[in-house]
Design a protein around this motif. Structure first.
Motif, PDB file in Angstrom:
ATOM      1  N   LEU A  40       1.750 -28.806 -52.401  1.00 13.83           N
ATOM      2  CA  LEU A  40       0.498 -29.483 -52.051  1.00 13.83           C
ATOM      3  C   LEU A  40       0.149 -29.339 -50.573  1.00 13.83           C
ATOM      4  O   LEU A  40      -0.914 -29.797 -50.141  1.00 13.83           O
ATOM      5  N   GLN A  41       1.049 -28.703 -49.808  1.00 15.45           N
ATOM      6  CA  GLN A  41       0.795 -28.524 -48.384  1.00 15.45           C
ATOM      7  C   GLN A  41      -0.110 -27.316 -48.133  1.00 15.45           C
ATOM      8  O   GLN A  41      -0.277 -26.442 -48.970  1.00 15.45           O
ATOM      9  N   ASP A  42      -0.706 -27.297 -46.937  1.00 14.88           N
ATOM     10  CA  ASP A  42      -1.548 -26.159 -46.542  1.00 14.88           C
ATOM     11  C   ASP A  42      -0.712 -24.972 -46.071  1.00 14.88           C
ATOM     12  O   ASP A  42      -1.232 -23.872 -45.936  1.00 14.88           O
ATOM     13  N   ASP A  43       0.561 -25.230 -45.826  1.00 11.55           N
ATOM     14  CA  ASP A  43       1.461 -24.182 -45.350  1.00 11.55           C
ATOM     15  C   ASP A  43       1.662 -23.119 -46.439  1.00 11.55           C
ATOM     16  O   ASP A  43       2.123 -23.418 -47.546  1.00 11.55           O
ATOM     17  N   LYS A  44       1.315 -21.880 -46.136  1.00 14.73           N
ATOM     18  CA  LYS A  44       1.406 -20.796 -47.122  1.00 14.73           C
ATOM     19  C   LYS A  44       2.857 -20.493 -47.510  1.00 14.73           C
ATOM     20  O   LYS A  44       3.141 -20.156 -48.662  1.00 14.73           O
ATOM     21  N   VAL A  45       3.761 -20.616 -46.540  1.00 14.95           N
ATOM     22  CA  VAL A  45       5.173 -20.343 -46.818  1.00 14.95           C
ATOM     23  C   VAL A  45       5.713 -21.357 -47.822  1.00 14.95           C
ATOM     24  O   VAL A  45       6.382 -20.996 -48.800  1.00 14.95           O
ATOM     25  N   GLY A  46       5.419 -22.637 -47.578  1.00 15.09           N
ATOM     26  CA  GLY A  46       5.866 -23.691 -48.486  1.00 15.09           C
ATOM     27  C   GLY A  46       5.318 -23.512 -49.892  1.00 15.09           C
ATOM     28  O   GLY A  46       6.042 -23.665 -50.887  1.00 15.09           O
ATOM     29  N   LYS A  47       4.029 -23.186 -49.974  1.00 14.99           N
ATOM     30  CA  LYS A  47       3.417 -22.955 -51.279  1.00 14.99           C
ATOM     31  C   LYS A  47       4.063 -21.774 -51.986  1.00 14.99           C
ATOM     32  O   LYS A  47       4.308 -21.820 -53.200  1.00 14.99           O
ATOM     33  N   SER A  48       4.321 -20.718 -51.245  1.00 14.41           N
ATOM     34  CA  SER A  48       4.924 -19.522 -51.844  1.00 14.41           C
ATOM     35  C   SER A  48       6.329 -19.822 -52.368  1.00 14.41           C
ATOM     36  O   SER A  48       6.698 -19.392 -53.467  1.00 14.41           O
ATOM     37  N   VAL A  49       7.108 -20.564 -51.576  1.00 13.37           N
ATOM     38  CA  VAL A  49       8.459 -20.933 -51.988  1.00 13.37           C
ATOM     39  C   VAL A  49       8.424 -21.754 -53.277  1.00 13.37           C
ATOM     40  O   VAL A  49       9.197 -21.507 -54.212  1.00 13.37           O
ATOM     41  N   SER A  50       7.521 -22.730 -53.326  1.00  8.58           N
ATOM     42  CA  SER A  50       7.418 -23.584 -54.510  1.00  8.58           C
ATOM     43  C   SER A  50       6.984 -22.785 -55.739  1.00  8.58           C
ATOM     44  O   SER A  50       7.503 -22.991 -56.840  1.00  8.58           O
ATOM     45  N   ARG A  51       6.054 -21.860 -55.548  1.00  6.82           N
ATOM     46  CA  ARG A  51       5.585 -21.045 -56.672  1.00  6.82           C
ATOM     47  C   ARG A  51       6.681 -20.140 -57.215  1.00  6.82           C
ATOM     48  O   ARG A  51       6.838 -19.988 -58.434  1.00  6.82           O
ATOM     49  N   VAL A  52       7.429 -19.533 -56.300  1.00  2.00           N
ATOM     50  CA  VAL A  52       8.523 -18.649 -56.719  1.00  2.00           C
ATOM     51  C   VAL A  52       9.578 -19.444 -57.483  1.00  2.00           C
ATOM     52  O   VAL A  52      10.055 -19.031 -58.548  1.00  2.00           O
ATOM     53  N   TYR A  53       9.954 -20.602 -56.931  1.00  2.98           N
ATOM     54  CA  TYR A  53      10.969 -21.446 -57.585  1.00  2.98           C
ATOM     55  C   TYR A  53      10.508 -21.876 -58.969  1.00  2.98           C
ATOM     56  O   TYR A  53      11.248 -21.737 -59.957  1.00  2.98           O
ATOM     57  N   ILE A  54       9.290 -22.411 -59.052  1.00  4.43           N
ATOM     58  CA  ILE A  54       8.775 -22.883 -60.334  1.00  4.43           C
ATOM     59  C   ILE A  54       8.681 -21.733 -61.336  1.00  4.43           C
ATOM     60  O   ILE A  54       9.037 -21.882 -62.515  1.00  4.43           O
ATOM     61  N   GLY A  55       8.218 -20.571 -60.874  1.00  7.55           N
ATOM     62  CA  GLY A  55       8.098 -19.420 -61.759  1.00  7.55           C
ATOM     63  C   GLY A  55       9.446 -18.964 -62.303  1.00  7.55           C
ATOM     64  O   GLY A  55       9.585 -18.687 -63.498  1.00  7.55           O
ATOM     65  N   LEU A  56      10.454 -18.910 -61.407  1.00  8.30           N
ATOM     66  CA  LEU A  56      11.782 -18.474 -61.833  1.00  8.30           C
ATOM     67  C   LEU A  56      12.414 -19.467 -62.807  1.00  8.30           C
ATOM     68  O   LEU A  56      12.992 -19.073 -63.826  1.00  8.30           O
ATOM     69  N   VAL A  57      12.291 -20.731 -62.479  1.00 10.05           N
ATOM     70  CA  VAL A  57      12.908 -21.767 -63.306  1.00 10.05           C
ATOM     71  C   VAL A  57      12.252 -21.849 -64.684  1.00 10.05           C
ATOM     72  O   VAL A  57      12.934 -21.920 -65.714  1.00 10.05           O
ATOM     73  N   ARG A  58      10.941 -21.835 -64.706  1.00 10.66           N
ATOM     74  CA  ARG A  58      10.241 -21.953 -65.983  1.00 10.66           C
ATOM     75  C   ARG A  58      10.411 -20.707 -66.847  1.00 10.66           C
ATOM     76  O   ARG A  58      10.266 -20.763 -68.072  1.00 10.66           O
ATOM     77  N   GLY A  59      10.748 -19.599 -66.210  1.00 10.18           N
ATOM     78  CA  GLY A  59      10.934 -18.363 -66.963  1.00 10.18           C
ATOM     79  C   GLY A  59      12.376 -18.094 -67.365  1.00 10.18           C
ATOM     80  O   GLY A  59      12.660 -17.093 -68.023  1.00 10.18           O
ATOM     81  N   THR A  60      13.286 -18.992 -66.970  1.00  6.80           N
ATOM     82  CA  THR A  60      14.705 -18.820 -67.288  1.00  6.80           C
ATOM     83  C   THR A  60      15.134 -19.836 -68.346  1.00  6.80           C
ATOM     84  O   THR A  60      14.983 -21.039 -68.139  1.00  6.80           O
ATOM     85  N   PRO A  61      15.657 -19.392 -69.470  1.00  9.44           N
ATOM     86  CA  PRO A  61      16.128 -20.324 -70.504  1.00  9.44           C
ATOM     87  C   PRO A  61      17.192 -21.267 -69.956  1.00  9.44           C
ATOM     88  O   PRO A  61      18.024 -20.845 -69.140  1.00  9.44           O
ATOM     89  N   PRO A  62      17.185 -22.541 -70.364  1.00  2.65           N
ATOM     90  CA  PRO A  62      18.171 -23.509 -69.856  1.00  2.65           C
ATOM     91  C   PRO A  62      19.613 -23.061 -70.068  1.00  2.65           C
ATOM     92  O   PRO A  62      20.463 -23.269 -69.206  1.00  2.65           O
TER      93      PRO A  62
END
Length: 223
Positions: A40-62
């Motif tokens: 939710l921050q304006d920081d592009k680095v923070g947003k990118s990190v969160s997107r990568v993490y969420i993408g990897l986690v949601r795409g990996t079976p538990p």
């Protein structure tokens, strides 16, 4: 085989199941809040990190996340001089489930935050509230209530995901059910797993009941 004997064997794994559920829920919620904050921050680095993490986690079976944690985490920790070879398996189970569910929790919190009416935020500023006060008194309470249904579903999903820890050799209810079935050469397999399913259903019903009480207690806030 008597039902009481089956129950005794399955309930023997209940403490590990409950420990996994509670600990993983707490840590995944903390991870989710942190990742949602970054997104939710304006920081592009923070947003990118969160997107990568969420993408990897949601795409990996538990199940795969648990295996990666169990076999990969000790190697990562060894690089910084930490020996985790003697750690209890439940630690790896909690870590794997927490990291795996953190992405889902982050999306639940982020969407709830964005669902709060911007008009209320502007109204808070108009009466002299600071950004911090508006966040604490107006935004977060409403966002939390909005997130409750999604968090409830995620908690029930996490309960079911705890049964996957058998892949790292952790004795939970499912592992005990499988062992009991194998000992009896699968003769009572259907009976054993029906009873196991009923136990999970009871636990899920208790979670639903708890959230229903919580929501009814704060119904006036939503109104």
């Amino acid at each position: 085989m008597k039902v009481t004997k089956i129950l005794a064997a399955l309930v023997g794994g209940l403490p590990n199941t409950i420990t996994l559920l509670i600990a993983s829920f707490i840590f995944s919620s903390l991870i989710g809040i942190g990742v949602a904050f970054l997104s939710l921050q304006d920081d592009k680095v923070g947003k990118s990190v969160s997107r990568v993490y969420i993408g990897l986690v949601r795409g990996t079976p538990p199940l795969l996340m648990l295996l990666l944690t169990y076999y990969g985490l000790p190697k990562l920790l060894s690089f910084i001089g930490i020996d985790s070879n003697n750690w209890a398996k439940i630690i790896f189970g909690i870590f794997g489930l927490s990291v795996g569910w953190g992405g889902y929790m982050a999306e639940a919190f982020r969407s709830a935050y964005l669902s709060v009416d911007e008009g209320q935020i502007k109204a808070a500023y108009s009466v002299g509230m600071t950004g911090e006060t508006a966040l604490r008194e107006i935004i977060l309470p409403q966002a939390f209530l909005i997130a409750i249904p999604n968090v409830e579903n995620l908690l029930i999903g996490l309960l079911k995901a705890t049964s996957l820890v058998y892949v790292i050799g952790l004795a939970d209810m499912y592992q005990n059910a499988s062992n009991l079935s194998n000992v009896n050469q699968g003769v009572y397999q259907l009976k054993i797993f029906i009873i196991l399913a009923l136990i999970y259903w009871i636990l899920a019903s208790l979670i639903e009941w708890g959230f229903r009480i919580y929501q009814s207690h704060f119904a006036h806030v939503e109104a």
